[in-house]
Motif scaffolding. Structure first.
Motif, short mmCIF file in Angstrom:
data_model
loop_
_atom_site.label_atom_id
_atom_site.label_comp_id
_atom_site.label_asym_id
_atom_site.label_seq_id
_atom_site.Cartn_x
_atom_site.Cartn_y
_atom_site.Cartn_z
N SER A 25 -3.29 -3.42 -6.15
CA SER A 25 -3.75 -4.78 -6.43
C SER A 25 -3.14 -5.78 -5.45
O SER A 25 -3.85 -6.60 -4.85
CB SER A 25 -3.40 -5.18 -7.87
OG SER A 25 -2.02 -5.04 -8.12
N GLU A 26 -1.83 -5.70 -5.24
CA GLU A 26 -1.17 -6.62 -4.31
C GLU A 26 -1.66 -6.40 -2.88
O GLU A 26 -1.96 -7.36 -2.15
CB GLU A 26 0.35 -6.43 -4.35
CG GLU A 26 0.99 -6.82 -5.67
CD GLU A 26 1.05 -5.68 -6.67
OE1 GLU A 26 0.29 -4.71 -6.49
OE2 GLU A 26 1.85 -5.77 -7.62
N ALA A 27 -1.78 -5.14 -2.48
CA ALA A 27 -2.22 -4.81 -1.12
C ALA A 27 -3.65 -5.30 -0.88
O ALA A 27 -3.96 -5.89 0.16
CB ALA A 27 -2.14 -3.31 -0.89
N SER A 28 -4.52 -5.07 -1.86
CA SER A 28 -5.93 -5.43 -1.68
C SER A 28 -6.16 -6.94 -1.63
O SER A 28 -6.99 -7.42 -0.86
CB SER A 28 -6.77 -4.82 -2.80
OG SER A 28 -6.38 -5.33 -4.07
N LYS B 250 -12.38 -0.10 -10.10
CA LYS B 250 -13.53 0.23 -9.26
C LYS B 250 -13.15 0.72 -7.86
O LYS B 250 -14.00 1.10 -7.08
CB LYS B 250 -14.47 -0.98 -9.15
CG LYS B 250 -15.16 -1.30 -10.47
CD LYS B 250 -16.23 -2.35 -10.28
CE LYS B 250 -16.99 -2.62 -11.59
NZ LYS B 250 -18.04 -3.64 -11.42
N PHE B 251 -11.87 0.68 -7.52
CA PHE B 251 -11.44 1.23 -6.24
C PHE B 251 -10.04 1.81 -6.39
O PHE B 251 -9.30 1.43 -7.31
CB PHE B 251 -11.47 0.17 -5.13
CG PHE B 251 -10.50 -0.97 -5.31
CD1 PHE B 251 -9.28 -0.96 -4.67
CD2 PHE B 251 -10.83 -2.06 -6.09
CE1 PHE B 251 -8.39 -2.01 -4.83
CE2 PHE B 251 -9.96 -3.12 -6.26
CZ PHE B 251 -8.72 -3.09 -5.62
N ASP B 252 -9.71 2.75 -5.49
CA ASP B 252 -8.38 3.36 -5.56
C ASP B 252 -7.55 2.95 -4.35
O ASP B 252 -8.01 2.20 -3.48
CB ASP B 252 -8.46 4.88 -5.70
CG ASP B 252 -9.22 5.51 -4.54
OD1 ASP B 252 -9.22 4.93 -3.43
OD2 ASP B 252 -9.81 6.60 -4.74
N ILE B 253 -6.35 3.45 -4.25
CA ILE B 253 -5.44 3.05 -3.19
C ILE B 253 -5.94 3.43 -1.80
O ILE B 253 -5.58 2.81 -0.81
CB ILE B 253 -4.03 3.67 -3.44
CG1 ILE B 253 -2.98 2.99 -2.55
CG2 ILE B 253 -4.05 5.17 -3.22
CD1 ILE B 253 -2.70 1.56 -2.87
N LYS B 254 -6.80 4.42 -1.71
CA LYS B 254 -7.34 4.83 -0.41
C LYS B 254 -8.20 3.74 0.20
O LYS B 254 -8.33 3.66 1.40
CB LYS B 254 -8.17 6.11 -0.55
CG LYS B 254 -7.34 7.32 -0.93
CD LYS B 254 -8.21 8.55 -1.07
CE LYS B 254 -7.40 9.77 -1.51
NZ LYS B 254 -8.25 10.97 -1.69
N HIS C 282 0.83 -1.20 0.00
CA HIS C 282 0.00 0.00 0.00
C HIS C 282 0.87 1.26 0.00
O HIS C 282 0.61 2.20 -0.74
CB HIS C 282 -0.91 -0.02 1.23
CG HIS C 282 -1.87 1.13 1.29
ND1 HIS C 282 -1.55 2.32 1.89
CD2 HIS C 282 -3.13 1.26 0.81
CE1 HIS C 282 -2.58 3.15 1.78
NE2 HIS C 282 -3.55 2.53 1.14
N LYS C 283 1.90 1.22 0.82
CA LYS C 283 2.82 2.36 0.89
C LYS C 283 3.52 2.59 -0.44
O LYS C 283 3.84 3.73 -0.82
CB LYS C 283 3.85 2.12 2.00
CG LYS C 283 4.69 3.34 2.33
CD LYS C 283 5.59 3.07 3.53
CE LYS C 283 6.41 4.31 3.88
NZ LYS C 283 7.28 4.06 5.06
#
Length: 203
Positions: free
Chosen positions: A131-134, A199-203, A125-126
């Protein structure tokens, strides 16, 4: 993991017995000497950590451990009674652990494993790798939800996470507010697992 925990119990109990023997015998000397404080504090910290690993957060052992560690007299040194009581608490916790009456070993292992997953997810995420974080965070979410359900007698076979949440609300395990928050997480989880990255962002 089971063997590691048992070995750690034995190590800390042995060290604790030695520390209790070295406590001040003089009734007018009600504190551990300054030179010995680091060793006693180190032992208390290790015992506290072990008890938190093998028990649930709201268990008697965890609460009693917190009560001892945060005793008002700890601010001016280490009272001998705290060491004695913590040794007794540790001994009792080992007995309950050996009889399978504390936290199940699979939950201890799972917690350690998924802590690693979340650490990796945080690093991704940082690095702005959503994609990997989610995907990693989604795996933790699903596993945790299923364990919460199973611990409360809810069968998870063929149930969606949304349905599990509804069942947890019905059993008063989740409040409506918490269920709405978790459903928001589940929505992102569904998008992540279906590779709907736009459909989603890093936040």
């Amino acid at each position: 993991m089971q063997d590691i925990i048992c070995e750690r119990f034995n190590e800390l109990l042995k060290e604790g017995a030695d520390l209790v023997q070295k406590l001040p015998k003089d009734p007018y000397k009600q504190r551990v000497s300054n030179e010995e404080i680091p060793r006693y504090q180190s032992w208390l910290s290790s015992v506290s950590n072990l008890i938190r690993v093998v028990t649930k957060e709201d268990s008697y052992f965890s609460e009693e451990c917190t009560r001892l560690i945060t005793n008002e007299h700890m601010s001016s040194g280490i009272p001998p009674q705290i060491i004695q009581k913590m040794q007794g608490l540790l001994s009792s916790a080992k007995e309950e652990w050996s009889k399978g009456l504390l936290r199940k070993i699979e939950y201890v292992i799972s917690a350690a494993t998924f802590d690693d997953f979340l650490d990796h997810a945080a690093k991704y995420h940082k690095a702005n790798k959503k994609s990997e974080a989610s995907v990693l965070a989604s795996a933790v979410l699903e596993d945790t939800m299923k364990k919460v359900a199973l611990k409360n007698g809810i069968k998870t076979d063929k149930l969606s996470l949304e349905n599990l949440i509804e069942d947890l609300v019905k059993k008063d395990i989740f409040t409506l507010v918490k269920s709405k928050r978790v459903k928001g997480y589940v929505a992102v989880r569904n998008q992540a697992l279906h590779a709907e990255w736009d459909k989603f962002d890093i936040k």
